[in-house]
Write a protein that holds these residues in place. Structure first.
Motif, PDB file in Angstrom:
ATOM      1  N   SER A   1       6.602   0.935  -1.142  1.00 54.82           N
ATOM      2  CA  SER A   1       6.466   1.777  -2.327  1.00 54.82           C
ATOM      3  C   SER A   1       5.675   1.113  -3.449  1.00 54.82           C
ATOM      4  N   SER A   2       5.787  -0.206  -3.572  1.00 58.91           N
ATOM      5  CA  SER A   2       5.026  -0.906  -4.611  1.00 58.91           C
ATOM      6  C   SER A   2       4.788  -2.357  -4.209  1.00 58.91           C
ATOM      7  N   VAL A   3       3.700  -2.912  -4.744  1.00 55.46           N
ATOM      8  CA  VAL A   3       3.321  -4.291  -4.439  1.00 55.46           C
ATOM      9  C   VAL A   3       2.905  -4.977  -5.728  1.00 55.46           C
ATOM     10  N   LYS A   4       3.447  -6.156  -5.953  1.00 47.86           N
ATOM     11  CA  LYS A   4       3.024  -6.988  -7.079  1.00 47.86           C
ATOM     12  C   LYS A   4       2.235  -8.142  -6.481  1.00 47.86           C
ATOM     13  N   LEU A   5       0.959  -8.227  -6.856  1.00 43.84           N
ATOM     14  CA  LEU A   5       0.075  -9.267  -6.317  1.00 43.84           C
ATOM     15  C   LEU A   5      -0.113 -10.375  -7.338  1.00 43.84           C
ATOM     16  N   PRO A   6      -0.177 -11.625  -6.876  1.00 39.69           N
ATOM     17  CA  PRO A   6      -0.380 -12.741  -7.802  1.00 39.69           C
ATOM     18  C   PRO A   6      -1.842 -12.844  -8.237  1.00 39.69           C
ATOM     19  N   ASN A   7      -2.079 -13.538  -9.328  1.00 42.45           N
ATOM     20  CA  ASN A   7      -3.438 -13.736  -9.837  1.00 42.45           C
ATOM     21  C   ASN A   7      -4.294 -14.608  -8.929  1.00 42.45           C
TER      22      ASN A   7
ATOM     23  N   ILE B   1      -1.176   0.772  -7.664  1.00 40.14           N
ATOM     24  CA  ILE B   1      -1.323  -0.675  -7.515  1.00 40.14           C
ATOM     25  C   ILE B   1      -2.299  -1.187  -8.565  1.00 40.14           C
ATOM     26  N   THR B   2      -2.009  -2.375  -9.061  1.00 35.77           N
ATOM     27  CA  THR B   2      -2.909  -3.057  -9.987  1.00 35.77           C
ATOM     28  C   THR B   2      -3.451  -4.280  -9.265  1.00 35.77           C
TER      29      THR B   2
END
Length: 142
Positions: A77-83, A102-103
């Motif tokens: 449902s959602s993904v947080k990606l690192p820099n 998504i960002t």
């Protein structure tokens, strides 16, 4: 005998050149270099946070890419990606039909072929300013 020795040497060399893969916290990784890895698979549903670094066998790697990382994860449902991510590889989110937004981190420069293909729920994506390549079919079927 000399031919057998050469064949054995070639076999050993080719095996050592094969990509090392490992799993940590339900994410599969492939070693790209001495200190970097790519996410290459998962067994997760719901929300996912990809870490900046991952430790394996006493070594710490920086996570820099996604390669077929979430193929077919239709419950994602959602993904947080690192820099630290710079590449969204081919089919990274292929058929993630529950992913709605998504960002992408500021360091992402490339979105691979069919990276978000089949993400039918995808309505919002934030693209970084430094993005230089969006390859064929990246958003096909969205």
């Amino acid at each position: 005998m000399k031919k057998i020795s050469i064949l054995l040497l070639a076999l050993v060399c080719s095996m050592s050149m094969m990509a090392q893969e490992f799993t940590e916290r339900n994410l599969n990784y492939m070693v790209l270099s001495d200190n970097t890895v790519a996410v290459v698979g998962c067994s997760i549903s719901g929300a996912v946070k990809v870490p900046e670094t991952v430790a394996h066998d006493g070594k710490t790697y920086t996570v820099t890419a996604l390669h077929e990382a979430f193929v077919g994860c239709d419950k994602l449902s959602s993904v947080k990606l690192p820099n630290t991510i710079t590449t969204i590889g081919e089919e990274a989110f292929w058929r993630c039909s529950s992913l709605a937004s998504i960002t992408l981190p500021a360091g992402v420069t490339t979105i691979g072929e069919y990276a978000f293909s089949g993400c039918t729920a995808l309505k919002f994506i934030t693209l970084p300013q430094g993005l230089t390549a969006i390859n064929e079919g990246a958003f096909y079927g969205c």
